[in-house]
Design an enzyme around this catalytic site. Structure first.
Site, mmCIF file in Angstrom:
data_model
loop_
_atom_site.group_PDB
_atom_site.id
_atom_site.type_symbol
_atom_site.label_atom_id
_atom_site.label_comp_id
_atom_site.label_asym_id
_atom_site.label_seq_id
_atom_site.Cartn_x
_atom_site.Cartn_y
_atom_site.Cartn_z
ATOM 1 N N TYR A 1 0.840 -1.207 0.000
ATOM 2 C CA TYR A 1 0.000 0.000 0.000
ATOM 3 C C TYR A 1 0.867 1.246 0.000
ATOM 4 O O TYR A 1 1.829 1.320 0.767
ATOM 5 C CB TYR A 1 -0.922 0.025 1.224
ATOM 6 C CG TYR A 1 -2.367 -0.024 0.780
ATOM 7 C CD1 TYR A 1 -2.959 1.115 0.249
ATOM 8 C CD2 TYR A 1 -3.092 -1.198 0.806
ATOM 9 C CE1 TYR A 1 -4.256 1.069 -0.234
ATOM 10 C CE2 TYR A 1 -4.386 -1.247 0.334
ATOM 11 C CZ TYR A 1 -4.966 -0.103 -0.188
ATOM 12 O OH TYR A 1 -6.248 -0.151 -0.679
ATOM 13 N N GLU B 1 -0.482 4.933 -0.506
ATOM 14 C CA GLU B 1 -1.236 6.169 -0.742
ATOM 15 C C GLU B 1 -0.295 7.365 -0.626
ATOM 16 O O GLU B 1 0.525 7.435 0.286
ATOM 17 C CB GLU B 1 -2.372 6.283 0.276
ATOM 18 C CG GLU B 1 -3.496 5.304 -0.037
ATOM 19 C CD GLU B 1 -4.589 5.304 1.019
ATOM 20 O OE1 GLU B 1 -4.380 5.874 2.101
ATOM 21 O OE2 GLU B 1 -5.644 4.713 0.749
ATOM 22 N N ASP C 1 -7.135 13.159 -25.127
ATOM 23 C CA ASP C 1 -7.183 11.781 -24.648
ATOM 24 C C ASP C 1 -6.547 10.910 -25.734
ATOM 25 O O ASP C 1 -7.181 10.577 -26.733
ATOM 26 C CB ASP C 1 -8.640 11.376 -24.401
ATOM 27 C CG ASP C 1 -8.773 9.954 -23.876
ATOM 28 O OD1 ASP C 1 -7.766 9.207 -23.921
ATOM 29 O OD2 ASP C 1 -9.873 9.593 -23.420
ATOM 30 N N THR D 1 -4.403 5.651 -21.771
ATOM 31 C CA THR D 1 -4.252 4.320 -21.204
ATOM 32 C C THR D 1 -2.822 3.885 -21.517
ATOM 33 O O THR D 1 -2.151 4.478 -22.363
ATOM 34 C CB THR D 1 -5.221 3.305 -21.852
ATOM 35 O OG1 THR D 1 -5.013 3.336 -23.266
ATOM 36 C CG2 THR D 1 -6.669 3.642 -21.541
ATOM 37 N N LYS E 1 -2.918 0.058 -24.707
ATOM 38 C CA LYS E 1 -3.354 -0.047 -26.110
ATOM 39 C C LYS E 1 -2.104 -0.034 -26.994
ATOM 40 O O LYS E 1 -1.257 -0.894 -26.833
ATOM 41 C CB LYS E 1 -4.395 1.038 -26.400
ATOM 42 C CG LYS E 1 -5.663 0.822 -25.542
ATOM 43 C CD LYS E 1 -6.744 1.860 -25.743
ATOM 44 C CE LYS E 1 -7.916 1.587 -24.799
ATOM 45 N NZ LYS E 1 -8.934 2.637 -24.848
ATOM 46 N N ARG F 1 -2.420 -2.915 -18.139
ATOM 47 C CA ARG F 1 -3.662 -2.137 -18.043
ATOM 48 C C ARG F 1 -3.470 -1.072 -17.002
ATOM 49 O O ARG F 1 -3.234 -1.364 -15.824
ATOM 50 C CB ARG F 1 -4.809 -3.035 -17.590
ATOM 51 C CG ARG F 1 -5.196 -4.088 -18.559
ATOM 52 C CD ARG F 1 -6.591 -4.590 -18.277
ATOM 53 N NE ARG F 1 -7.530 -3.841 -19.066
ATOM 54 C CZ ARG F 1 -7.750 -4.079 -20.367
ATOM 55 N NH1 ARG F 1 -7.107 -5.031 -20.998
ATOM 56 N NH2 ARG F 1 -8.619 -3.366 -21.027
HETATM 57 C C1 LIG Z 1 -9.927 2.976 -24.004
HETATM 58 C C2 LIG Z 1 -10.219 4.399 -23.817
HETATM 59 C C3 LIG Z 1 -10.448 4.961 -22.551
HETATM 60 C C4 LIG Z 1 -10.744 4.147 -21.307
HETATM 61 O O1 LIG Z 1 -9.871 3.257 -20.941
HETATM 62 P P1 LIG Z 1 -10.250 2.078 -19.894
HETATM 63 O O2 LIG Z 1 -8.895 1.678 -19.468
HETATM 64 O O3 LIG Z 1 -10.997 1.066 -20.684
HETATM 65 O O4 LIG Z 1 -11.057 2.677 -18.786
HETATM 66 C C5 LIG Z 1 -10.577 6.336 -22.439
HETATM 67 N N1 LIG Z 1 -10.501 7.113 -23.526
HETATM 68 C C6 LIG Z 1 -10.328 6.610 -24.764
HETATM 69 C C7 LIG Z 1 -10.278 7.547 -25.912
HETATM 70 C C8 LIG Z 1 -10.205 5.249 -24.952
HETATM 71 O O5 LIG Z 1 -10.070 4.759 -26.187
#
Ligand SMILES: *Cc1c(COP(=O)(O)O)cnc(C)c1O
Length: 417
Positions: free
Chosen positions: A51, A53, A197, A223, A226, A232
């Site tokens: 932990y 925080e 994003d 993220t 991807k 993750r």
């Molecule tokens: C995949 C994605 C997210 C969210 O990601 P998670 O890890 O699934 O919560 C946010 N914004 C965009 C543009 C995404 O493609």
């Protein structure tokens, strides 16, 4: 996994079979990838037991001697790879990262403006079913009916009319490069913060196969799992002036203790991303998407915007007389795994929309090049033309399996020979 095998044979079997599935099928879901064995090892480490925080040097619990080093390394590497002034590596995933940004800068009811979900935006950019659409006043911009591109004049008019506090640039299903300078100018003109994003294309930015939005954005979320090919998780990047607001919004604003095993794996992935091999991967991801797009275009498929600049393409199947869900299920049976997807101005329902989305990141990680992408295009066409023919699906599945045997995926090399 000898302990797991003994203690929990049910879960052990699922993992073994999933490993095999990831090995012998062609994974075309645009948000997925294969992490390296090193990333996997960090993810499965004792760091999950701790932990912590707070932030490096300012923790609420003791025993952080090594966790602080891990998190500091992840932050330094992220700053270097993306050229960012400040990075928070603690968000549990992309959705909580976006929520933290909203908490940092918005009050309930404030206006945000993002790309509409059926036009390629993400749920967290203001969809009605998401907290982003329930707690904030969410406005959206759309793509053009003709051609399916983003029209920046229309976007500007919308932004000036609704005056969002945050303008969001980013997508989950748009196959083109966004004009970040244009987004910046529009945000400035209407007094909005610009949030980029880059969840989908962060790996291409890190590998220099895509323009960087970092100089233009006030805040960026991404993220890490991807195209970036990490565990993750997620990160928030921002200008130094927003560092405190972002850190407070992540902890204690929306989260408790960070997932240290994930932080370590993010650091490992970022070290990998800072390499010549990763640059080659990123460039190949784009070349592979273009090769598959060309093959499908030749066969009469209707690609939204007419092609791709990044790792993904969106195909409107209306002219092929098959729904997205039916096509995706037939393709899955043939070993080609992808998802059905709404297309702009879709007249069908979200659970069975008109399109399919295809991404090239995972197959590039296992070594596929243009020739294999062309073969995939031919297979996709064959299966779609024979969507009710189980024998054709079985034949393609066998050929897919045979091809995959020659391209062991990262971390799954033990499954061949
Ligand atoms: C995949 C994605 C997210 C969210 O990601 P998670 O890890 O699934 O919560 C946010 N914004 C965009 C543009 C995404 O493609």
């Amino acid at each position: 996994m000898k302990h797991l095998k003994e203690q929990d044979p049910e879960i052990y079997r699922c993992i073994q079979e999933e490993e095999l599935r990831q090995h012998e099928k062609i994974r075309l879901i645009a948000s997925e990838n294969y992490v390296s064995a090193a990333v996997m090892e960090a993810t499965g480490s004792v760091l999950t037991n701790k932990y912590s925080e707070g932030y490096p040097g300012k923790r609420y619990y003791e025993g952080q001697q090594l966790i602080d080093q891990v998190e500091a390394l992840a932050i330094e590497r992220a700053k270097a790879v993306f050229g960012a002034e400040h990075v928070n590596v603690q968000p549990y995933s992309g959705s909580p990262a976006n929520l933290s940004v909203f908490l940092a800068f918005l009050k309930p009811g404030d206006t945000i403006l993002g790309m509409a979900l059926p036009h390629g935006g993400h749920l967290t950019h203001g969809a009605k079913v998401s907290i982003s659409g329930k707690y904030f006043h969410a406005e959206s911009y759309s793509l053009e009916r003709e051609g399916g591109q983003l029209n920046y004049d229309t976007l500007r008019e919308k932004a000036l009319a609704c005056r969002p506090k945050i303008l969001i640039a980013g997508y989950s299903a748009y196959p083109r490069i966004l004009d970040f300078a244009r987004f910046r100018a529009i945000a400035d003109e209407c007094g909005a913060l610009l949030l980029v994003d880059m969840a989908h294309f962060a790996g291409l930015v890190a590998g220099k196969a895509h323009p960087s939005p970092v100089p233009y954005a006030d805040i960026l979320t991404t993220t890490t799992h991807k195209t970036l090919r990490g565990p993750r998780g997620a990160m928030i990047l921002c200008k130094a002036e927003h560092a405190q607001a972002i850190d407070k919004a992540v902890f204690p604003g929306t989260q408790g203790g960070p997932h240290n095993h994930t932080t370590a794996a993010i650091a490992v992935a970022l070290k990998e991303a800072d390499s010549e091999a990763f640059k080659q991967y990123a460039a190949q991801v784009v070349r592979n998407a273009k090769a598959l797009a060309a093959t499908l275009l030749e066969r009469g498929y209707d690609l939204v915007t007419g092609g791709t600049d990044n790792h993904l393409m969106l195909i409107d199947l209306s002219n092929k007389g098959i729904s997205g869900k039916t096509a995706a299920q037939a393709l899955d049976a043939a070993g080609l795994v992808l998802n059905c997807n709404a297309v702009p101005f879709d007249t069908r329902k979200p659970f069975d929309p008109s399109g399919i989305r295809i991404g090239s990141a995972a197959v590039t990680s296992r070594g596929f090049k243009e020739a294999q992408m062309e073969q995939i295009g031919i297979w996709i066409d064959t299966v779609i033309q024979n969507s009710t023919n189980g024998a054709v699906q079985a034949q393609v599945a066998a050929e897919v399996k045979e091809l995959c045997r020659s391209y062991p995926a990262p971390g799954l090399e033990h499954l061949v020979g």
